[in-house]
Design a protein around this motif. Structure first.
Motif, PDB file in Angstrom:
ATOM      1  N   PRO A  20       0.816  -1.218   0.000  1.00 15.49           N
ATOM      2  CA  PRO A  20       0.000   0.000   0.000  1.00 15.49           C
ATOM      3  C   PRO A  20       0.849   1.267   0.000  1.00 15.49           C
ATOM      4  N   LYS A  21       0.319   2.308  -0.649  1.00  9.67           N
ATOM      5  CA  LYS A  21       1.014   3.601  -0.673  1.00  9.67           C
ATOM      6  C   LYS A  21       1.113   4.177   0.732  1.00  9.67           C
ATOM      7  N   THR A  22       0.059   3.952   1.493  1.00  5.13           N
ATOM      8  CA  THR A  22      -0.045   4.515   2.844  1.00  5.13           C
ATOM      9  C   THR A  22      -0.770   3.521   3.728  1.00  5.13           C
ATOM     10  N   ILE A  23      -0.349   3.438   4.986  1.00  2.00           N
ATOM     11  CA  ILE A  23      -1.055   2.644   5.986  1.00  2.00           C
ATOM     12  C   ILE A  23      -1.561   3.600   7.056  1.00  2.00           C
ATOM     13  N   VAL A  24      -2.835   3.498   7.355  1.00  3.58           N
ATOM     14  CA  VAL A  24      -3.485   4.331   8.376  1.00  3.58           C
ATOM     15  C   VAL A  24      -3.693   3.467   9.617  1.00  3.58           C
ATOM     16  N   VAL A  25      -3.474   4.052  10.784  1.00  2.18           N
ATOM     17  CA  VAL A  25      -3.766   3.345  12.026  1.00  2.18           C
ATOM     18  C   VAL A  25      -4.466   4.305  12.980  1.00  2.18           C
ATOM     19  N   LEU A  26      -5.385   3.760  13.755  1.00  2.00           N
ATOM     20  CA  LEU A  26      -6.024   4.506  14.842  1.00  2.00           C
ATOM     21  C   LEU A  26      -5.427   3.996  16.134  1.00  2.00           C
ATOM     22  N   GLY A  27      -4.849   4.879  16.905  1.00  2.83           N
ATOM     23  CA  GLY A  27      -4.235   4.454  18.151  1.00  2.83           C
ATOM     24  C   GLY A  27      -3.506   5.583  18.831  1.00  2.83           C
ATOM     25  N   LYS A  28      -2.665   5.204  19.776  1.00  2.00           N
ATOM     26  CA  LYS A  28      -1.912   6.187  20.546  1.00  2.00           C
ATOM     27  C   LYS A  28      -0.716   6.686  19.742  1.00  2.00           C
ATOM     28  N   PRO A  29      -0.663   7.987  19.489  1.00  2.00           N
ATOM     29  CA  PRO A  29       0.498   8.529  18.774  1.00  2.00           C
ATOM     30  C   PRO A  29       1.823   8.228  19.476  1.00  2.00           C
ATOM     31  N   SER A  30       1.819   8.196  20.808  1.00  2.39           N
ATOM     32  CA  SER A  30       3.060   7.929  21.538  1.00  2.39           C
ATOM     33  C   SER A  30       3.572   6.514  21.294  1.00  2.39           C
ATOM     34  N   PHE A  31       2.690   5.583  20.981  1.00  2.26           N
ATOM     35  CA  PHE A  31       3.103   4.213  20.693  1.00  2.26           C
ATOM     36  C   PHE A  31       3.456   4.044  19.213  1.00  2.26           C
ATOM     37  N   TYR A  32       2.508   4.316  18.325  1.00  4.25           N
ATOM     38  CA  TYR A  32       2.725   4.073  16.898  1.00  4.25           C
ATOM     39  C   TYR A  32       3.765   5.013  16.298  1.00  4.25           C
ATOM     40  N   GLY A  33       3.931   6.185  16.899  1.00  9.18           N
ATOM     41  CA  GLY A  33       4.936   7.127  16.415  1.00  9.18           C
ATOM     42  C   GLY A  33       6.351   6.584  16.507  1.00  9.18           C
ATOM     43  N   ARG A  34       6.590   5.654  17.406  1.00 14.12           N
ATOM     44  CA  ARG A  34       7.916   5.051  17.533  1.00 14.12           C
ATOM     45  C   ARG A  34       8.269   4.171  16.343  1.00 14.12           C
ATOM     46  N   TYR A  35       7.299   3.833  15.508  1.00 17.47           N
ATOM     47  CA  TYR A  35       7.519   2.897  14.406  1.00 17.47           C
ATOM     48  C   TYR A  35       7.254   3.532  13.041  1.00 17.47           C
ATOM     49  N   GLY A  36       7.448   4.826  12.958  1.00 14.29           N
ATOM     50  CA  GLY A  36       7.344   5.499  11.668  1.00 14.29           C
ATOM     51  C   GLY A  36       5.989   6.076  11.333  1.00 14.29           C
ATOM     52  N   PHE A  37       4.968   5.769  12.120  1.00 14.93           N
ATOM     53  CA  PHE A  37       3.648   6.339  11.871  1.00 14.93           C
ATOM     54  C   PHE A  37       3.656   7.788  12.337  1.00 14.93           C
ATOM     55  N   SER A  38       3.040   8.663  11.549  1.00 10.10           N
ATOM     56  CA  SER A  38       3.063  10.088  11.849  1.00 10.10           C
ATOM     57  C   SER A  38       1.664  10.637  12.093  1.00 10.10           C
ATOM     58  N   TRP A  39       1.498  11.235  13.246  1.00 12.91           N
ATOM     59  CA  TRP A  39       0.252  11.926  13.565  1.00 12.91           C
ATOM     60  C   TRP A  39       0.197  13.247  12.797  1.00 12.91           C
ATOM     61  N   GLN A  40       1.322  13.956  12.734  1.00 10.40           N
ATOM     62  CA  GLN A  40       1.365  15.259  12.069  1.00 10.40           C
ATOM     63  C   GLN A  40       0.984  15.148  10.596  1.00 10.40           C
ATOM     64  N   ARG A  41       1.453  14.111   9.924  1.00 12.91           N
ATOM     65  CA  ARG A  41       1.186  13.957   8.491  1.00 12.91           C
ATOM     66  C   ARG A  41      -0.257  13.557   8.210  1.00 12.91           C
ATOM     67  N   ALA A  42      -1.020  13.172   9.216  1.00 13.38           N
ATOM     68  CA  ALA A  42      -2.404  12.746   9.035  1.00 13.38           C
ATOM     69  C   ALA A  42      -3.404  13.870   9.279  1.00 13.38           C
ATOM     70  N   GLN A  43      -2.956  15.037   9.645  1.00 16.35           N
ATOM     71  CA  GLN A  43      -3.864  16.078  10.115  1.00 16.35           C
ATOM     72  C   GLN A  43      -4.665  16.795   9.043  1.00 16.35           C
ATOM     73  N   LYS A  44      -4.380  16.560   7.763  1.00 15.61           N
ATOM     74  CA  LYS A  44      -5.202  17.152   6.699  1.00 15.61           C
ATOM     75  C   LYS A  44      -6.166  16.134   6.101  1.00 15.61           C
ATOM     76  N   LEU A  45      -6.251  14.975   6.728  1.00 18.73           N
ATOM     77  CA  LEU A  45      -7.167  13.945   6.254  1.00 18.73           C
ATOM     78  C   LEU A  45      -8.567  14.215   6.783  1.00 18.73           C
ATOM     79  N   LYS A  46      -9.562  13.742   6.054  1.00 17.19           N
ATOM     80  CA  LYS A  46     -10.945  13.765   6.528  1.00 17.19           C
ATOM     81  C   LYS A  46     -11.274  12.333   6.903  1.00 17.19           C
ATOM     82  N   SER A  47     -11.742  12.140   8.131  1.00 13.99           N
ATOM     83  CA  SER A  47     -11.944  10.789   8.644  1.00 13.99           C
ATOM     84  C   SER A  47     -13.208  10.718   9.482  1.00 13.99           C
ATOM     85  N   PRO A  48     -13.868   9.564   9.493  1.00 12.70           N
ATOM     86  CA  PRO A  48     -15.013   9.385  10.394  1.00 12.70           C
ATOM     87  C   PRO A  48     -14.564   9.185  11.846  1.00 12.70           C
TER      88      PRO A  48
END
Length: 149
Positions: free
Chosen positions: A92-120
Motif C-alpha cells: 500500500p502507498k499509505t497505511i493508516v492506524v487509529l491508536g496512541k500517537p506515543s506508541f505508533y509514532g515510535r515505528y514510523g507512523f506520523s500523527w502530524q502527516r495525518a492532520q489534513k485527512l478527513k476521517s469518520p
C-alpha cells in the motif's frame, strides 16, 4: 484483507495484524486488527522465561526482542525503507492506524502527516505510515466492517 501476518511462538500465535484495504484513497490500507496474546503483552513472555536473555542494557535484557507488537510494527515500517523499485505493486502507498500517537509514532507512523485527512474517526488518534514527508489531503473511507466502531 490485503495482508495478514502472525508471529508464532511455542505452537501459539503470539501476535497478529492485518492490513485491510481502504475504499478510499485508492492504494491505501488500514492496520486493523492488530493483537498480541494478552498474557504476553508488554514483554511478559520474556519476563516469565529467563532463558530468553539476549544481552543488551540491563532494563532491556529480556524484553526487547520478545515484544510481539514491537517486532511486528518494526517489520512493517521496514518495508517503507526498501527501494521503491524492489517492492511489489501490492504494497500500500499509505497505511493508516487509529491508536496512541506515543506508541505508533515510535515505528514510523506520523500523527502530524495525518492532520489534513478527513476521517469518520478522531484525527487525534489517526496516524499514517508512508514514504516521504508530505502531508496528504484525502478523505478516508474505511471498509464497511469498520462502520459500526
Amino acid at each position: 484483507m490485503l495482508l495478514e501476518s502472525r508471529k508464532p511462538w511455542d505452537g501459539k500465535t503470539g501476535g497478529y495484524f492485518a492490513l485491510s484495504r481502504m475504499y478510499a484513497p485508492e492504494g491505501w490500507a488500514c492496520l486493523a486488527p492488530m493483537a498480541v496474546r494478552p498474557e504476553w503483552q508488554g514483554g511478559r513472555l520474556a519476563e516469565r522465561n529467563p532463558n530468553m536473555a539476549v544481552g543488551g542494557p540491563k532494563d532491556e535484557m529480556y524484553r526487547s526482542p520478545w515484544r510481539f507488537g514491537t517486532r511486528m510494527l518494526q517489520e512493517l515500517a521496514a518495508i517503507y525503507e526498501i527501494p521503491l523499485e524492489r517492492l511489489p505493486a501490492s504494497v500500500p502507498k499509505t497505511i493508516v492506524v487509529l491508536g496512541k500517537p506515543s506508541f505508533y509514532g515510535r515505528y514510523g507512523f506520523s500523527w502530524q502527516r495525518a492532520q489534513k485527512l478527513k476521517s469518520p474517526y478522531p484525527l487525534e488518534s489517526t496516524l499514517i505510515l508512508r514514504r516521504g514527508d508530505d502531508v496528504p489531503e484525502a478523505e478516508l473511507v474505511y471498509p464497511r466492517a469498520f462502520s459500526d466502531l
